[in-house]
Structures are given as structure tokens and as C-alpha cells.
Write a protein that holds these residues in place. Structure first.
Motif, mmCIF file in Angstrom:
data_model
loop_
_atom_site.group_PDB
_atom_site.id
_atom_site.type_symbol
_atom_site.label_atom_id
_atom_site.label_comp_id
_atom_site.label_asym_id
_atom_site.label_seq_id
_atom_site.Cartn_x
_atom_site.Cartn_y
_atom_site.Cartn_z
ATOM 1 N N CYS A 525 -10.643 9.444 -0.918
ATOM 2 C CA CYS A 525 -9.817 10.371 -1.668
ATOM 3 C C CYS A 525 -10.657 10.924 -2.819
ATOM 4 O O CYS A 525 -11.211 10.154 -3.609
ATOM 5 C CB CYS A 525 -8.597 9.633 -2.211
ATOM 6 S SG CYS A 525 -7.710 10.587 -3.449
ATOM 7 N N CYS A 528 -8.864 9.979 -6.499
ATOM 8 C CA CYS A 528 -8.902 8.653 -7.123
ATOM 9 C C CYS A 528 -10.017 7.761 -6.580
ATOM 10 O O CYS A 528 -10.248 6.673 -7.090
ATOM 11 C CB CYS A 528 -7.552 7.942 -6.955
ATOM 12 S SG CYS A 528 -7.280 7.291 -5.304
ATOM 13 N N HIS A 530 -10.136 6.190 -3.762
ATOM 14 C CA HIS A 530 -9.696 5.155 -2.826
ATOM 15 C C HIS A 530 -10.186 5.468 -1.405
ATOM 16 O O HIS A 530 -10.162 6.604 -0.966
ATOM 17 C CB HIS A 530 -8.168 5.083 -2.827
ATOM 18 C CG HIS A 530 -7.610 4.183 -1.766
ATOM 19 N ND1 HIS A 530 -7.601 2.816 -1.893
ATOM 20 C CD2 HIS A 530 -7.070 4.469 -0.555
ATOM 21 C CE1 HIS A 530 -7.065 2.292 -0.797
ATOM 22 N NE2 HIS A 530 -6.734 3.272 0.026
ATOM 23 N N CYS A 565 -3.485 10.388 0.371
ATOM 24 C CA CYS A 565 -4.061 9.133 -0.085
ATOM 25 C C CYS A 565 -2.972 8.085 -0.286
ATOM 26 O O CYS A 565 -1.948 8.350 -0.913
ATOM 27 C CB CYS A 565 -4.809 9.374 -1.390
ATOM 28 S SG CYS A 565 -5.378 7.872 -2.173
ATOM 29 N N CYS A 568 -2.981 7.241 -4.411
ATOM 30 C CA CYS A 568 -2.476 8.161 -5.428
ATOM 31 C C CYS A 568 -1.602 9.270 -4.855
ATOM 32 O O CYS A 568 -1.014 10.056 -5.593
ATOM 33 C CB CYS A 568 -3.640 8.774 -6.215
ATOM 34 S SG CYS A 568 -4.554 10.006 -5.286
ATOM 35 N N SER A 570 -2.362 12.004 -3.378
ATOM 36 C CA SER A 570 -2.883 13.371 -3.269
ATOM 37 C C SER A 570 -3.475 13.585 -1.880
ATOM 38 O O SER A 570 -3.843 12.644 -1.186
ATOM 39 C CB SER A 570 -3.923 13.625 -4.362
ATOM 40 O OG SER A 570 -5.192 13.256 -3.902
#
Ligand code: ADP
Ligand code: ZN
Ligand code: ZN
Length: 818
Positions: A525, A528, A530, A565, A568, A570
Motif C-alpha cells: 500500500c 501506509c 502495509h 489496503c 488503512c 486506501s
């Protein structure tokens, strides 16, 4: 006087187990026969008689055997010696060797699951009463356990009847399930032999004037032949000529057309009785052959180093012929049998029926058949081609062992024990038989070349390609520079694209190598940071676009790709790195007209997976083949003139002392697929680090320099061939316990061996299938005795296992870990 036998059980026991036998059984039994024996409270195992004696066991009362399973030994004394060597050297038990040496059909036990063989055509009249009862039960119940079978036939001892049913192909064992896969055959046509001469052809067309449909088919065949050199599929001919299958069939029946399948079968040889004459060797091959013979006379293990496409196989063929003329057996070992359709075909044209093939992708019956043919020394199995497990066949008169591509890491068994190296175990086997042994490679392992240098091994080499074709021209492309100048299209440099275009225009084929499968190894992502991880292993999930899936390459865990994601929310997901799928995908956009195929673990599952892709490429149904290191293994494609290596850096940067040696081997081998006939091939290596010494050595084909540098480095850091190493892996699901256990064990090792102990350390992937892993390396220099060191390690393990808290921690030895 009471009689006893000591039996090898297929489980990791330190000692052989003793059973009582009657005098009559003692008269009959010989070492190497199987017996069904009780073990523990209720288990039944198939055991192997090791020896007979009259000394009762001291600490337990010997039980009686259930029954004898063989009429004659199916394992011979030489094998038993060989197994013992493997157990001692690789620090495992004889039982573990036994289990992995025999086809599973020979090892029925109480836990074995039995299924009906769906493919079998069973004639009920051929079945004995008890066999029929089991057969019938399987019509109602999909799976039977051994004790259920016992209830059905109403007696305790049922392994013999199950053995009979396996031989009659009525039943299968559970692990054989994957055999259900059926190969898809493609049917092709060509003009019958009689009509290939032009004058006959005219007559043919005249004779067909009254059969317009048939003559249209023939004319279409001509048109097709004029536009393509590829074989012609029946379906294609049907479509183009507008003729029906029936018309084509009529032509086939009249022998005007000839139908053929492209699939060379393995166990069954369908060819003619006449075998082709051996090719005569050229002067380079001849001189290598002489050197090998000389070295054999001196009883030396011998290395044949021959550049790719120098015709090593033809030299092997000569050696095999010489061997079988003396009536002895020959074994041809390969790192991965699945890739050897080509080789099997080649050997069968010379030796016909004498060639048998043996490997773990074969089903129970096929393996049992080969085993029995070797026991009986049938001419049918005088030459065996096989992967590492064929070392365990019951050879009684082995005259020659060939280890092809001896540098290949897959000769080492990784899991489960015995973790043996097939090349090294083959050398020992050859010694036991007084047989000759030849190791062959274009890029020998450092160990083997070192042995040749020091004179321990004999040595022969071929420095030229057959037919004096030049070694491929290797060009290194700096992709850092190219990216900076924005000259990359996806993962392709301008140079690579130019060369692909040029190759395709000439109607030649391209191989592209990328040593990762899937689409991208990491999904990340960008908001963030991740990236989805496997819940069972400490590793990122690989994105597979084809199935829109994230997959773990260690445990098989998979999940659908998320739109956003998980951390988060997004939707700014991006991928990092690239695999074969992505290369294939990009090619679709760059060369929309080219037919692209992919060869990696994902596309080659099933018994015939490899074969299908290789055949399609061979038959030029594909223009470009994208693949992983599977592509490197000894394939001989006629029409490939360009090999592209998408990214050499991931190989070079692998955290392992062998990374450079391996990269050299892999790159040289892939490059060797280019330009094997007539024309000089081209190789493009893309790298961010074009001046890397290994890339320079690959591009100048400088094995010697690579060897010198590697040996120097390994002397510095005390790695093989200077030292030997034993890797000890600790495995447990609790992180803390694992850490404590590994620390305890390594401390004891350090007390015994001092500074030659490295670790404990977590491997790059520190948790697999919910088990944490930690490794310790013990380096053993030439001064110290390997045997004593192993003895000491085993003693430490004993004290370790005496601590109740550590008992559940698995300790795995890997001797000569690679
Ligand atoms: P290598 O195993 O060394 O890579 P191969 O044995 O596959 O090489 O040989 C490369 C090609 O050259 C093969 O197609 C083979 O048939 C051909 N070839 C090799 N030696 C001879 C020979 N003595 N006569 C005719 N053809 C040969
Ligand atoms: Zn995020
Ligand atoms: Zn996993």
C-alpha cells in the motif's frame, strides 16, 4: 534354539527391531525379504529382514511376525550396505532410508488408505475370492483402511492380498491420487511415406480427380506446408480444407496421409524394433571419450566438462553401449526427470526397449514394475534413466553410472530424511559395485572441479559446440542507465526489445528467463506501507494475476486480492518486483501477434505438465517461452536464437555463499539454450550491476576464473570444498522455546568444537507453516574427523532430548548442506 530376525522398520528408530520366527520360517527367510510385523499396540508395518540370528533381545520380548511377504529378496546385500552408508553419513536412521528407497506400494501398513483404481478394467473372473470381496467393498466405499479390509475378508493378515491387488492394478494407494490426470494428446498429419516423392504425388492427385473433397484436403495440406514449417494439426487441416474428419480419416485409411501423436511415452516404448545407429563422435568428443576410458581404467570417478551443446549426451550414449555389451546395467541420473522427455526419446532411438524410466511422478504400478524388472535383471530395464530415487533400485550388476548436470542443487534431497546428495551417494554406490562413474556438466560444481584439479577425479573436456557452432554472443544491458534515460518499456530494455523483434521476424524463437513465478512478489500500500503477509509463514504473499490471488510460496496459503489496503483502507495498492506472469503479461502488450507460453511451477503441475509445454515449444506452436530455472535443465531446442535474462541481480544478491557459483551456472545454462544449431545465438542479460564479476565471467565463458575466485573466497570463510558443513535446524511452534533450545544446543556445540560453530540464526524466512526455524552451522576442517564430529553431535542431542522441556523441539541434520 529359537530363531530371530532383525528387521528394518520404515520409521526413525535408532535400532533394528527383533522378531521371533519359526524354524520353517528361518529356513525360508533371507535378508532383503519383506515381512508384515506388529508394532506398538496395534500397528502393522511392512519391515525388511536385515539378518537372521539366534540371540533373543535383552530388554523386550520378541513378538512373532505376522507373515512373510516375498518369495525371494527384493533388496540385495549391496543395497543394504549402501543404505547403511547413507544413514551413517547423512545422520539419519536405516528406517528412514528404507522408507524413501522403496516404492510406497511395497510398504503397506495399517495406516495405508486404499482406493479403487477408476481406470482399471477389472475382469472379475480373474480375481480370487478374497480379492473379489475387497473389490466389491470398494464399489460401495471410496476409501478403505487396512483394518477394515481385515474385517471384510475376516482375517488379520491382509497385506499379501493387497499386494496382489496392486499388482493386478485393481487398487491404488491414497498418495497416488494425483495420477488421475490424463495427458491431452494432439494429433497431427503428414503425407504418407509413399507419397513424399514428387512423381508419386502427381499420380496421386490424378487418381483423386474423382474424389474432389479428398483432393482438396491434399491441396490444403500443401498450402499449409508451404507457409509453415510447423507440424500440421488435424484440426487445422480440417478447418482450412473444409473437409470433414471423415474425409481425412478416409485418406489416413488409404495410407495417403499418416497420423501421429506428439507425445513420447516413457515406460512403454512404442517405436520400431530397429534401433538407430549411434552417431559417430567428432574429434573433440572422441578425445574426451578416450580420456574417460583411461580414467575409468584407473578406477577414478571422472568429470566430463563440456560446454553447452558440445554433445555430451552422445558421449554418454557410447559409454552406455560399451557397458551394456558386457551384460551389465547402466544408470543415468538426472536432476529433474520431468524435463527429460527429450532425452528419453533420444536414448530410446538407440537402445529401444532396454530403457526404463523411474521417478516419483510415476504411479505405484509403474514403479513396482521397474523395480521388479531390475530385480529380475530383465533386459527391459538394463538402462535406467531416473531422478535421485533411482539410486535405490535393486541393481545387482551395475557397470556404469552417469550423473548428468552434476552441479544441480536438486540432486540433494531436502526433506524428509535421508537428506542425501544423489551425486555423492552415486559415487559410493559405484564403488560398491565396482562400476564406472562419470559426472557431466558444462558448469561443474566447485567441489567436483576441485576434485578433478587435485587429481582425485579423472577429467575430460569438450570446449567446442557440436558442429563448431559458436558459443552465444552475450551482451549485458545496464538497466539502471536505461531506466534513467526512460528507455525501459515495463521490464524490457530497448536492446532486448530490438532483439526480440528481429528474432521473431526471422521466424525464430525466444526464451526469457525470470527466476520468480507469479506476477509480483510483494503487494504494497503506497499510503501506509502495509503489505499482506502469510498468516502461517513470515513472508509476503505473492500476487498471481491470473487467478487474482495472493499466494504463499512456502505453505500454499492463498486469498483473493483485496481491492483496498486491509490496514488503512486506501485503494493505493502497488506491486514490487516482478515474476514470470508479469513478463508474460507485458509481452502480450508489446508483441500482440506472438504466441507466448510460460513454464514455471504454476503451469507444469501434473505428470505431463512439463511435457505439454516443452512439446508445444519444440513444435513451434509458441514463439516466446517465459520461464523460471526450469528452463535451464538440459533442454535442446532447435530454433531458439535469443535468450533474454530479465534481471540477473536477484540471483547475484541471494544471501548464500553459493549465490555466485549458482548464478554462474544458471546464467551459463540458460544462455546455452540459444543458437544450438548452425547460427550463433544471442543472449541479453539485463542487470542493475553490469560490471559484476560473475556477469563478466559468464559473458566471456570463463569458468576457470570463476572457479579461482570462488575457491579463494571459500578458503577465507571456511566453506566447502575447504571445509565440510553440517547444518542443524531447530523447529518448533513456540518462539521462546525454540530460542532457548537452539541456544542450549549451540552452547554445547561450542564447548565441543569452539569457533567453528556459527549461529543460531533465523533463516530469511523464519517461520514456515507456523513453525519457527533456527539454524546452526558446524564447519569441519580437513584436520578433524567427520565421523567423530557426528558422533559428538549425536551425543549432544542425547543430552538435549533428555531435557523434558526440549523434547518436542525437532532437530534436523543436513550434512553437506547446499
Ligand atoms: P550437450 O548435452 O553437451 O548440451 P547435446 O548432446 O544435446 O549437447 O548435443 C547437441 C546437439 O548436437 C544435439 O542435437 C545432438 O544430436 C548433436 N550432436 C552431438 N554430437 C553429435 C555427433 N557426434 N553427431 C551428430 N550430431 C551430434
Ligand atoms: Zn494502507
Ligand atoms: Zn505460508
Amino acid at each position: 534354539m529359537q530363531n530371530f530376525i532383525n528387521v528394518i522398520l520404515p520409521i526413525p528408530l535408532e535400532k533394528l527391531f527383533t522378531y521371533a520366527i519359526t524354524a520353517a520360517q528361518a529356513d525360508f527367510l533371507l535378508p532383503g525379504m519383506r515381512v508384515a510385523v506388529p508394532f506398538g499396540k496395534s500397528k502393522i508395518y511392512t519391515g525388511l529382514v536385515h539378518h537372521l540370528h539366534t540371540k533373543p533381545p535383552e530388554v523386550y520380548e520378541a513378538k512373532e511376525i505376522h507373515e512373510i511377504l516375498d518369495d525371494f529378496p527384493i533388496v540385495n546385500e549391496t543395497q543394504l550396505k549402501h543404505w547403511q552408508w547413507i544413514a551413517d553419513y547423512y545422520m539419519c536412521t536405516l528406517g528412514e532410508v528404507f522408507r524413501s528407497a522403496l516404492p510406497s506400494a511395497f510398504l503397506l501398513e495399517s495406516e495405508t488408505l486404499i482406493l479403487k483404481n477408476e481406470k482399471a478394467e477389472v475382469n472379475e473372473m480373474d480375481l480370487k475370492d478374497d480379492e473379489f470381496l475387497i473389490f466389491e467393498a470398494l464399489q460401495h466405499q471410496a476409501i478403505l483402511k487396512v483394518h477394515e479390509v481385515a474385517a471384510i475378508v475376516d482375517r488379520k493378515h491382509v497385506l499379501p492380498v493387497l499386494n496382489r491387488l496392486i499388482e493386478k492394478k485393481v487398487i491404488l494407494l491414497k498418495e497416488e491420487l494425483y495420477e488421475q490426470y490424463k495427458p491431452k494428446l494432439v494429433r497431427y498429419v503428414k503425407l504418407g511415406r509413399a507419397y513424399q516423392a514428387e512423381e508419386n504425388l502427381e499420380k496421386l492427385l490424378e487418381s483423386l480427380t474423382r474424389a474432389p473433397k479428398q483432393s482438396q484436403v491434399i491441396l490444403s495440406l500443401f498450402q499449409l506446408q508451404a507457409t509453415t514449417k510447423k507440424p500440421i494439426k488435424i484440426s487445422e487441416l480440417e478447418a482450412i480444407s473444409g473437409g470433414s474428419r471423415a474425409v481425412i480419416k478416409a485418406l489416413i485409411d488409404k495410407h495417403i496421409l499418416e497420423e501421429y501423436n506428439i507425445r513420447r511415452d516413457r515406460v512403454v516404448y512404442e517405436g520400431s524394433d530397429e534401433n538407430a545407429d549411434l552417431k559417430s563422435l567428432n574429434t573433440y568428443q572422441e578425445s574426451a571419450f578416450k580420456d574417460i576410458e583411461e580414467a575409468f581404467k584407473a578406477n577414478k570417478t571422472t568429470l566430463l566438462q563440456g560446454v553447452t551443446s558440445s554433445g555430451k549426451t552422445e558421449v554418454y550414449v557410447k559409454l552406455i553401449e560399451a557397458c551394456i555389451q558386457t551384460g551389465k546395467q547402466a544408470l543415468y541420473l538426472l536432476p529433474e526427470i520431468a524435463l527429460t522427455t527429450q532425452l528419453i526419446g533420444r536414448l530410446q532411438t538407440y537402445f529401444g526397449e532396454k530403457v526404463a524410466v523411474y521417478h516419483s511422478k510415476y504411479n505405484v504400478q509403474e514403479r513396482v514394475e521397474v523395480w521388479n524388472n531390475v530385480v529380475a535383471r530383465k533386459p527391459k530395464a538394463q538402462i535406467v534413466i531416473g531422478a535421485r530415487s533411482s539410486l535405490f533400485l535393486p541393481f545387482s550388476a551395475l557397470g556404469l553410472i552417469l550423473v548428468d548436470e552434476e552441479h544441480e542443487g536438486s540432486f540433494k534431497q531436502f526433506d524428509p530424511a535421508p537428506r542425501y546428495h544423489a551425486r555423492d551417494a552415486a559415487i559410493v554406490l559405484a564403488r560398491l559395485h565396482g562400476a564406472n562413474i562419470l559426472l557431466g556438466s558444462a558448469t561443474p560444481s566447485i567441489e567436483t572441479f576441485n576434485n578433478a584439479k587435485t587429481g582425485k577425479y579423472g577429467y575430460a573436456n569438450i570446449t567446442r559446440r557440436y558442429g563448431n557452432v559458436l558459443m552465444p554472443d552475450i551482451e549485458i544491458v545496464d538497466i539502471k542507465e536505461q531506466s534513467r534515460k526512460r528507455r525501459m518499456k515495463g521490464h524490457f530494455s530497448e536492446r532486448l526489445l530490438e532483439e526480440i523483434t528481429a528474432t521473431l521476424v526471422l521466424g525464430e524463437q525466444v526464451i526469457l528467463f525470470q527466476n520468480r513465478r507469479g506476477y509480483a512478489p510483494i503487494v504494497e500500500c503506497t499510503s501506509c506501507g502495509h503489505s499482506p503477509q502469510c498468516p502461517n509463514c513470515d513472508v509476503s504473499l505473492t500476487y498471481h494475476q491470473y487467478k487474482k490471488e495472493l499466494r504463499c510460496h512456502y505453505c500454499g496459503y492463498h486469498m483473493a486480492l483485496q481491492e483496498s489496503c486491509q490496514a488503512c483502507g486506501s485503494s493505493t495498492l502497488d506491486t514490487k518486483g516482478f515474476g514470470t506472469e508479469q513478463v508474460e503479461h507485458e509481452l502480450g502488450g508489446l508483441f500482440p501477434d506472438a504466441k507466448v507460453g510460460r513454464m514455471d511451477l504454476d503451469t507444469t503441475r501434473g505428470k505431463h505438465g512439463y511435457e505439454r509445454i516443452i512439446t508445444a515449444f519444440e513444435q513451434q506452436e509458441l514463439d516466446i517461452l517465459v520461464g523460471t530455472q526450469m528452463l535451464t535443465k538440459g533442454l535442446d531446442f532447435r530454433n531458439v536464437n535469443l535468450v533474454g535474462i530479465m534481471n540477473a541481480d536477484s540471483l547475484l544478491n541471494f544471501p548464500d555463499y553459493r549465490a555466485h557459483e549458482r548464478s554462474f551456472q544458471l546464467l551459463t545454462q540458460v544462455a546455452g539454450r540459444a543458437g544450438r544449431t548452425k547460427k550463433r545465438g544471442k543472449v541479453i542479460i539485463q542487470s542493475y550491476n553490469p560490471h559484476h564479476q560473475i556477469l563478466q565471467q559468464v559473458s566471456t565463458n570463463n569458468y576457470e576464473e570463476m572457479f579461482k575466485e570462488q575457491v579463494f573466497e571459500r578458503e577465507q570463510y571456511k566453506y566447502p570444498p575447504v571445509n565440510r558443513i553440517i547444518k542443524i535446524t531447530f523447529k518448533h511452534k513456540e518462539y521462546n522455546k525454540l530460542n532457548e533450545a537452539a541456544a542450549w544446543f549451540s552452547k554445547a556445540l561450542r564447548n565441543a568444537f569452539g569457533g567453528s560453530v556459527l549461529g543460531p540464526e533465523f533463516p530469511p524466512v523464519a517461520r514456515i507453516r507456523n513453525q519457527y526455524l533456527k539454524n546452526v552451522l558446524v564447519k569441519i576442517d580437513s584436520e578433524r574427523s567427520l565421523r567423530q564430529t557426528k558422533g559428538n553431535i549425536k551425543r549432544i542431542e542425547k543430552s538435549f532430548k533428555a531435557i523434558a522441556y526440549y523434547r518436542s523441539v525437532r532437530v534436523i541434520y543436513n550434512v553437506d548442506h547446499i
